[in-house]
Every structure is written in C-alpha cells, then in structure tokens.
Design an enzyme around this catalytic site. Structure first.
Site, short mmCIF file in Angstrom:
data_model
loop_
_atom_site.label_atom_id
_atom_site.label_comp_id
_atom_site.label_asym_id
_atom_site.label_seq_id
_atom_site.Cartn_x
_atom_site.Cartn_y
_atom_site.Cartn_z
N LYS A 71 51.56 -154.58 23.91
CA LYS A 71 50.96 -155.91 24.03
C LYS A 71 51.50 -156.66 25.25
O LYS A 71 50.74 -157.16 26.07
CB LYS A 71 51.22 -156.74 22.75
CG LYS A 71 50.65 -156.09 21.49
CD LYS A 71 50.90 -156.90 20.25
CE LYS A 71 52.35 -157.02 19.83
NZ LYS A 71 52.96 -155.71 19.48
N THR A 72 52.82 -156.71 25.36
CA THR A 72 53.43 -157.40 26.50
C THR A 72 53.03 -156.73 27.81
O THR A 72 52.73 -157.40 28.81
CB THR A 72 54.97 -157.39 26.34
OG1 THR A 72 55.29 -158.03 25.10
CG2 THR A 72 55.66 -158.13 27.47
N ASP A 116 54.31 -164.84 23.30
CA ASP A 116 54.59 -163.74 22.39
C ASP A 116 54.84 -164.33 21.00
O ASP A 116 55.21 -165.50 20.89
CB ASP A 116 55.86 -163.03 22.90
CG ASP A 116 55.88 -161.57 22.49
OD1 ASP A 116 54.95 -161.13 21.78
OD2 ASP A 116 56.83 -160.86 22.89
N1 LIG Z 1 49.78 -147.65 26.72
C1 LIG Z 1 50.99 -147.42 27.23
N2 LIG Z 1 51.18 -146.51 28.20
C2 LIG Z 1 52.40 -146.28 28.69
N3 LIG Z 1 53.52 -146.90 28.27
C3 LIG Z 1 53.39 -147.83 27.31
C4 LIG Z 1 52.13 -148.15 26.75
N4 LIG Z 1 52.31 -149.11 25.82
C5 LIG Z 1 53.60 -149.38 25.81
N5 LIG Z 1 54.27 -148.61 26.69
C6 LIG Z 1 55.73 -148.56 26.90
O1 LIG Z 1 56.35 -149.12 25.77
C7 LIG Z 1 57.13 -150.24 26.12
C8 LIG Z 1 56.95 -151.30 25.07
O2 LIG Z 1 55.67 -151.88 25.21
P1 LIG Z 1 55.43 -153.46 25.04
O3 LIG Z 1 54.26 -153.81 25.87
O4 LIG Z 1 56.68 -154.20 25.32
O5 LIG Z 1 55.08 -153.51 23.49
P2 LIG Z 1 54.79 -154.76 22.55
O6 LIG Z 1 54.73 -155.97 23.42
O7 LIG Z 1 53.51 -154.43 21.88
O8 LIG Z 1 55.91 -154.81 21.57
C9 LIG Z 1 56.66 -150.62 27.52
O9 LIG Z 1 57.70 -151.07 28.33
C10 LIG Z 1 56.14 -149.35 28.10
O10 LIG Z 1 57.16 -148.66 28.77
MG LIG Z 2 56.15 -157.53 23.30
#
Ligand SMILES: Nc1ncnc2c1ncn2[C@@H]1O[C@H](COP(=O)(O)OP(=O)(O)O)[C@@H](O)[C@H]1O
Ligand SMILES: [Mg+2]
Length: 337
Positions: A71-72, A116
């Site tokens: 998401k981030t 967030d």
């Molecule tokens: N679709 C994707 N392709 C490649 N790497 C990803 C993907 N989604 C997440 N990641 C990896 O996972 C990590 C965590 O993702 P993040 O966006 O922080 O998740 P969320 O915000 O949903 O908790 C990112 O830093 C990235 O390295």
């Molecule tokens: Mg996040």
C-alpha cells in the site's frame, strides 16, 4: 564488510514495526518493478494519466489490505509518476484539529498527502476532512462560546492517498470521498512472491538458487514485506555461519527463527491454541481473544487473522472466530505438517 551478529536479528524483525529500513531499500520505484496487482495498477495508471492530461491532480484514492502487501509503495509510485511531492503521515499522528489544519495549510500545491492507518482518524477529524476533500477548504472555528465564528480557509490542491488494514472501520461518508477509487490489495500468489524475492536477492547481491527462493516464498505468508525480511534474515544467518545459502540452510535458519513450513510463528500458534483451548474452538469474540493473548484487538485482527483466514484455519462468523477442522489438525500435528 561488517558481519551482522545473531543478536542483531531481533525476533520480531518480520513485523511492521521493524520493517521500515528494509522496506525503503527494496521498495520498487517503477511500476514495472511492482509485481502483481495488475488490475489495481491499470486503474491507477488511468487515473494518473487522465489527471496529467488535464494538468491537474487525480481524485482521492484509498488502498486497503493486510500489512506488507504494497500500500505504501503504491502511494510512493503515485507521487513519483505525478512528479508530485509526497507528504506522509498517519491517522494516529493527527489527533487534534490543529494537527490536521497544520498539515493541510502547509502543503505545497499539488502534493500527494499519504495518510497511513487512516481508520485511526477520530470522527471529529474525519468531519473536518470532508470539506477539505470535497471542495478544498477547511472550516476553522475561531473563538469560543457565543462569539465563536467559522471561517473558510482555502487549501492548496492535493490528492489524498489513504491506506488502511481495516477498511470496515472507515465511516461511509469518508469512504465516499475517494472518487479516484478504492482498491483492495490482497495476498500474493507464490509465483509473484518468488518474482519479488528474485529481484530483492539481486538488489542485495545474493546468490539465491531456485530452491532457496521457493523455500523462502513458501514461508512468506503470501506477503512481500515478510518475504523480503525473511530473505534478509536468511542472508544474515548464512553470513554468520559462513555457509552458502541453500535450501537446508533456510530450513535451519527458519527453525531457529521459529517459522514453520507454512510461515506461521509463535504468535500465530498462540492465537490458535487460545481459540482451541480457552474458547473450545469458538465462536470467540475478537476482544475476548485479544484479551486472553494480552494483545490489542487491532493487532489480532490486522496482523494475525488475515493470513490464518487465508490458510483456512479460521472462520469469521457473526458470533465470532471459529477454529476450522484444518486449523485443528494443524495444532494437533495431523496431516498438514
Ligand atoms: N507488488 C510489489 N512488488 C514488489 N515489492 C513489493 C510489492 N509490494 C510490496 N513490496 C515490498 O514489500 C515492502 C512492504 O510494502 P509496503 O508498501 O510498505 O506495504 P504496506 O504499506 O501495505 O504495509 C516494500 O518495501 C517492497 O519492498
Ligand atoms: Mg504501509
């Protein structure tokens, strides 16, 4: 190169709290590097391209899904593609009306404002946010009592990108303000997790053979963040033991980390045990369950349950959580492991 010590790998390094630096290092900075979620990406591209053609900003966007599914990262990609500044904050950080006013009035024009954990905003703050999202102004109350009056403060144009693990907790009115789209991000397929791991191994300069990628992917809870964190912990383990990364080494390392073949950890097992023993398999309310584990219901619902539900170990019913036959056989060591 300095060698990390075993002590440097904390037990909970797979959780959100400690994932930050690794997240930043491995976070995709181009759409092509962002694996999977094809439909979400296609929709976003349209919203972004249309806005760029008009010379404006896209409408507000919401992402929801379990922790660590990207998401981030998407919020960053949206800002990057728009060549817009990104201002990141969180629903927990915006406690008072003044906090929100300070953030909104200080935005550079055409910023992507990332909030967030947006479900953590209080109703009062949500209500203040509505006019800001709808017509770009903030209603500020000046003074107190009978002499109080409301002034309308015009805001610079911005796109709100919200993220949440608990979309059901967002009020209907807030949800309806995300005109740019509400996108669900879900767990990843095994093949997608392997793609992500291969890219991360390349970035970390690791020789990770096919069996290793498969082994780690299988224990990554279908979650990119967990996959990356586990890869890095296995790397640390191999460095400390001065052994190449192999499938056997992964097994050894995972045993030490307390991660089983399904990717479940001590806390997941504690959860399942509690449901099995203290609540006789359920149905059990999430609050009662969380209390018995000395955890906060948010953590239980947001962090433990999504993957257990996906594994089919758990069911949600109107009366609470129920341990399934599959969950029970896992606990009693039958069949699954
Ligand atoms: N679709 C994707 N392709 C490649 N790497 C990803 C993907 N989604 C997440 N990641 C990896 O996972 C990590 C965590 O993702 P993040 O966006 O922080 O998740 P969320 O915000 O949903 O908790 C990112 O830093 C990235 O390295
Ligand atoms: Mg996040």
């Amino acid at each position: 190169m300095s060698r990390p010590s075993l002590k440097a790998a904390p037990d909970n390094s797979l959780t959100e709290k400690n994932g930050q630096t690794l997240d930043a290092a491995l976070r995709p900075s181009e759409w092509d590097e962002y694996v999977g979620q094809a439909q979400v990406k296609a929709n976003l591209r349209i919203a972004i391209d249309a806005a760029r053609k008009r010379g404006g900003m896209p409408e507000h966007i919401l992402f929801y899904g379990p922790p660590g599914v990207g998401k981030t990262t998407l919020a960053h990609l949206v800002a990057l593609t728009l060549a817009a500044p990104l201002k990141s904050t969180s629903g927990v950080a915006i406690e008072r009306a003044a906090d929100l006013a300070a953030i909104l009035t200080n935005l550079e024009p055409n910023t992507v404002l990332f909030i967030d954990e947006i479900h953590r905003l209080s109703r009062k703050i949500e209500e203040l946010l509505y006019p800001a999202l709808e017509s770009g102004h903030l209603d500020i109350v000046l003074g107190k009592g009978p002499s109080a009056r409301t002034v309308e403060l015009a805001l610079p144009p911005f796109t709100l990108v919200g993220a949440t693990t608990r979309v059901a907790e967002l009020s209907g009115p807030l949800r309806s303000r995300f005109g740019g789209g509400i996108f669900q991000l879900d767990f990843y397929s095994d093949a997608e997790v392997r793609d992500i791991l291969r890219r991360s191994a390349r970035l970390l300069n690791l020789a990770a053979p096919k069996e290793v990628i498969e082994r780690i992917a299988g224990r990554s809870r279908a979650t990119p963040r967990v996959a990356n964190a586990l890869l890095k912990r296995v790397r640390d383990y191999s460095e400390v033991h001065e052994l190449p990364i192999s499938a056997e080494l992964c097994d050894e390392a995972c045993e030490l980390f307390g991660i089983d073949a399904l990717g479940l950890m001590k806390d997941d097992r504690r959860y399942l045990e509690a449901l099995h023993k203290s609540f006789r398999g359920g149905p059990a309310g999430v609050r009662a369950l969380a209390a018995s584990l000395h955890e906060d219901p948010d953590t239980v619902e947001g962090l433990y349950e999504p993957f257990l539900l996906r594994l089919g170990f758990l069911e949600r019913s109107p009366r609470g959580r129920i341990l399934t036959m599959k969950g029970r056989s896992y606990l009693t060591g039958e069949a699954l492991l």
